[in-house]
Design a protein around this motif. Structure first.
Motif, PDB file in Angstrom:
ATOM      1  N   GLU A  35       0.818  -1.350   0.089  1.00  0.00           N
ATOM      2  CA  GLU A  35       0.151   0.087   0.036  1.00  0.00           C
ATOM      3  C   GLU A  35       0.985   1.208   0.046  1.00  0.00           C
ATOM      4  OE1 GLU A  35      -3.322   0.093  -0.311  1.00  0.00           O
ATOM      5  OE2 GLU A  35      -3.338  -2.398   0.092  1.00  0.00           O
ATOM      6  N   SER A  56      -0.067  -0.501  -4.644  1.00  0.00           N
ATOM      7  CA  SER A  56      -1.111   0.465  -4.742  1.00  0.00           C
ATOM      8  C   SER A  56      -0.770   1.970  -5.330  1.00  0.00           C
ATOM      9  CB  SER A  56      -1.866   0.175  -3.362  1.00  0.00           C
ATOM     10  OG  SER A  56      -2.919   1.328  -3.391  1.00  0.00           O
ATOM     11  N   PRO A  58      -3.205   4.686  -4.940  1.00  0.00           N
ATOM     12  CA  PRO A  58      -4.566   5.008  -4.645  1.00  0.00           C
ATOM     13  C   PRO A  58      -5.138   6.328  -5.408  1.00  0.00           C
ATOM     14  CG  PRO A  58      -3.121   5.565  -2.735  1.00  0.00           C
ATOM     15  CD  PRO A  58      -2.326   4.876  -4.006  1.00  0.00           C
ATOM     16  N   LYS A  59      -4.298   7.340  -5.614  1.00  0.00           N
ATOM     17  CA  LYS A  59      -4.773   8.438  -6.445  1.00  0.00           C
ATOM     18  C   LYS A  59      -3.474   8.658  -7.596  1.00  0.00           C
ATOM     19  CE  LYS A  59      -8.099   9.948  -3.938  1.00  0.00           C
ATOM     20  NZ  LYS A  59      -9.474   9.371  -4.066  1.00  0.00           N
ATOM     21  N   GLY A  85      -4.526   0.402  -9.612  1.00  0.00           N
ATOM     22  CA  GLY A  85      -5.228   1.471  -8.997  1.00  0.00           C
ATOM     23  C   GLY A  85      -5.660   2.465  -9.957  1.00  0.00           C
ATOM     24  N   ASP A  86      -5.353   3.502  -9.573  1.00  0.00           N
ATOM     25  CA  ASP A  86      -5.459   5.062 -10.315  1.00  0.00           C
ATOM     26  C   ASP A  86      -4.440   5.194 -11.328  1.00  0.00           C
ATOM     27  OD1 ASP A  86      -7.173   6.938 -11.277  1.00  0.00           O
ATOM     28  OD2 ASP A  86      -6.717   8.472  -9.616  1.00  0.00           O
TER      29      ASP A  86
END
Length: 141
Positions: A35, A56, A58-59, A85-86
């Protein structure tokens, strides 16, 4: 690093990636998920048993995953390194420079746009986790 790109557009993985804490607590896992903000360096003693590291994102504006990729590749990790992810199409060429060879974006990727992004630049300007030779070295080498 693999020459071809791999894409995952669903949740089906060859082997489920476990959390970093779970991975460190067991001896049979070969796939781990990192993460944003977790320290990839704790995986360095375990690189020989890893087949997949899923990182990951996330953004799209969170760049910590790029560092994770470089840390692992520069330490000798040769398995699959997946950005999940993003992930935006214009980031994939930069992620490849950091060692990512597999992508699981949340949004679909237009293959034509990706091909154009990957072919856009003939030269690189700094060393990275890939095999690109910096243009200054080509000129003076």
């Amino acid at each position: 690093m693999a020459d071809s790109l791999r894409y995952r557009t669903d949740d089906a993985h060859d082997e489920p990636a476990v959390t970093l804490d779970s991975f460190l607590g067991q001896s049979n896992a070969t796939a781990v998920r990192i993460e944003a903000g977790e320290d990839a360096a704790v995986l360095l003693p375990h690189l020989d048993r890893l087949a997949l590291v899923e990182v990951s994102f996330p953004k799209f504006r969170d760049g910590r995953g790029y560092s994770t990729g470089r840390i692992l590749r520069e330490a000798g990790y040769t398995g699959e390194l997946r950005a999940q992810g993003d992930v935006l199409v214009d980031q994939i060429p930069l992620m490849r420079r950091c060692g990512f060879d597999s992508f699981a974006p949340e949004a679909p990727v237009d293959e034509t746009v990706l091909a154009a992004a990957l072919a856009r630049y003939d030269h690189v300007y700094q060393a990275a986790a890939d095999d690109g030779v910096p243009v200054w070295k080509l000129r003076h080498g």
